[in-house]
Write a protein that holds these residues in place. Sequence first.
Motif, PDB file in Angstrom:
ATOM      1  N   MET A   1       1.258  -0.887  -0.130  1.00  0.00           N
ATOM      2  CA  MET A   1      -0.058   0.008  -0.155  1.00  0.00           C
ATOM      3  C   MET A   1       0.671   1.429  -0.611  1.00  0.00           C
ATOM      4  O   MET A   1       1.781   1.123   0.681  1.00  0.00           O
ATOM      5  CB  MET A   1      -0.973   0.269   1.249  1.00  0.00           C
ATOM      6  N   THR A   2       0.334   2.781  -0.480  1.00  0.00           N
ATOM      7  CA  THR A   2       1.025   2.923  -1.012  1.00  0.00           C
ATOM      8  C   THR A   2       0.286   4.417  -0.161  1.00  0.00           C
ATOM      9  O   THR A   2      -0.740   4.864  -0.795  1.00  0.00           O
ATOM     10  CB  THR A   2       1.295   3.578  -2.139  1.00  0.00           C
ATOM     11  N   THR A   3       0.708   5.501  -0.321  1.00  0.00           N
ATOM     12  CA  THR A   3       0.226   6.842   0.235  1.00  0.00           C
ATOM     13  C   THR A   3       1.566   8.529  -0.406  1.00  0.00           C
ATOM     14  O   THR A   3       2.888   7.650  -1.418  1.00  0.00           O
ATOM     15  CB  THR A   3       1.031   7.230   1.507  1.00  0.00           C
ATOM     16  N   THR A  14       5.466   8.104  -4.451  1.00  0.00           N
ATOM     17  CA  THR A  14       4.671   7.070  -3.713  1.00  0.00           C
ATOM     18  C   THR A  14       6.001   6.624  -2.583  1.00  0.00           C
ATOM     19  O   THR A  14       7.073   6.508  -2.959  1.00  0.00           O
ATOM     20  CB  THR A  14       4.391   6.273  -4.428  1.00  0.00           C
ATOM     21  N   MET A  15       5.036   6.482  -0.757  1.00  0.00           N
ATOM     22  CA  MET A  15       5.648   6.062  -0.572  1.00  0.00           C
ATOM     23  C   MET A  15       5.138   5.191   0.658  1.00  0.00           C
ATOM     24  O   MET A  15       4.252   4.806   0.125  1.00  0.00           O
ATOM     25  CB  MET A  15       6.022   7.830   0.715  1.00  0.00           C
ATOM     26  N   SER A  16       6.008   4.111   0.840  1.00  0.00           N
ATOM     27  CA  SER A  16       5.285   3.287   2.075  1.00  0.00           C
ATOM     28  C   SER A  16       4.852   3.420   2.868  1.00  0.00           C
ATOM     29  O   SER A  16       4.902   4.334   3.885  1.00  0.00           O
ATOM     30  CB  SER A  16       6.250   1.919   2.315  1.00  0.00           C
ATOM     31  N   ASP A  17       3.854   3.125   3.955  1.00  0.00           N
ATOM     32  CA  ASP A  17       3.381   3.862   4.673  1.00  0.00           C
ATOM     33  C   ASP A  17       4.233   3.922   6.232  1.00  0.00           C
ATOM     34  O   ASP A  17       4.295   4.179   6.662  1.00  0.00           O
ATOM     35  CB  ASP A  17       2.328   2.158   5.738  1.00  0.00           C
ATOM     36  N   GLU A  18       5.137   2.572   5.851  1.00  0.00           N
ATOM     37  CA  GLU A  18       5.857   2.730   6.859  1.00  0.00           C
ATOM     38  C   GLU A  18       6.563   3.602   7.030  1.00  0.00           C
ATOM     39  O   GLU A  18       7.149   4.774   7.541  1.00  0.00           O
ATOM     40  CB  GLU A  18       7.176   1.345   6.934  1.00  0.00           C
ATOM     41  N   ASP A  19       7.000   4.294   5.542  1.00  0.00           N
ATOM     42  CA  ASP A  19       8.455   5.066   5.600  1.00  0.00           C
ATOM     43  C   ASP A  19       7.325   7.042   5.839  1.00  0.00           C
ATOM     44  O   ASP A  19       8.762   7.915   6.468  1.00  0.00           O
ATOM     45  CB  ASP A  19       9.006   5.484   4.058  1.00  0.00           C
ATOM     46  N   TYR A  20       6.536   6.315   4.972  1.00  0.00           N
ATOM     47  CA  TYR A  20       5.299   7.788   5.513  1.00  0.00           C
ATOM     48  C   TYR A  20       5.403   7.556   6.710  1.00  0.00           C
ATOM     49  O   TYR A  20       5.342   8.669   7.487  1.00  0.00           O
ATOM     50  CB  TYR A  20       4.216   7.216   4.568  1.00  0.00           C
TER      51      TYR A  20
END
Length: 364
Positions: A1-3, A14-20
Amino acid sequence: MTTTSASDELPGTTMSDEDYGALRASAALWAGTSVLITNRRGQVLIQRVGYRPTRLLPGGAVEKGESPAQAAAREVEEELGVTATVTRGLAIDWVSPAGATASPAVNFPGEILHVFDGGVWNEDQIAAIRPAPGEIEAVEFAEPADLPALMSPGDARRALSALRARIAGAGPVFLEDGLPIAPTVLDRVGVLRTSRARHHLLFHPVPVPGGLTVRQSWAWTFAPDGRVLVLLEPDTGAACLPGGTPEPEDHGDLEVTLFREAREEAAAALTGARYLGYLFDPTGPCARARYAAVLTNLGPASADPATGRTYTRILATPEQALEFFDWGPSAADQIRAVHRAREILGIPKAAHQPVTEVAGPASW
């Protein structure tokens, strides 16, 4: 999933949820809350604590899972021993790392501090205060003008800004290190930064006795919406009502004094003056007469020939106007007389509304 909602991303990245989540956590701020409480004289409740040399408003950190309002109510109960419902915000302050007094070892990241309105406490509420043992050494009420000498600079600025916001009645204000980003007229003039006029004098709703010198003739001057004219000194922020000292050319007529002084200091035209009573001043001794009148016209603001100052003119409800003075118990008697005269003059009671400046000419 991306944010894709990170503010510093390039479009389309895009960024991963963890990175965001890690990115947002790296920019996390503290969250704090405080509560502004006053007594009936308009003095502010402050606390003396053992861990700081300066006074504080009731409040503290917002704990995990709490809303700022919940934290404010909890802190009041923990620190003062009083159960309170906190529903009205006065200010939201961005406290920068440079504007804080925290030790460098704390690595303070900045804070969003919410100031809530704790209301005006009566004698029974004040008597019910039970300071938290081991944390709160004493509770006292201080004049607004004394806060900069008792609190840290940022805390004093925040408390005064919140108090002005409560009086101004325009809703919560946004602050940066205690100062409003959109100053109201009360902020710009610096209302409450100098000591309020303290006249704890008895009000007598009867004619001035013969032989008692009258040193002052002031009036509550009503605009058609029920607000009154208040004058603010530009150099001190001190407030006064229109009027002044009788002069020989007035020939002892206090209404003549009132109309002349209102014209000279505020470019104000009045009509329908009604005598309210007088305050007995034991220094002299002398009387300070009070009137109500209808405000019909304001000309261009000009310097008062007696002082050389050009007053800032505002319209406020009578209850807002009282906040600018320290008149003691007689203030309640005087405000009752003011509203009786207002009704006789056919002026409606002012709805709660923001204080407004009258910079240019106006007529009604």
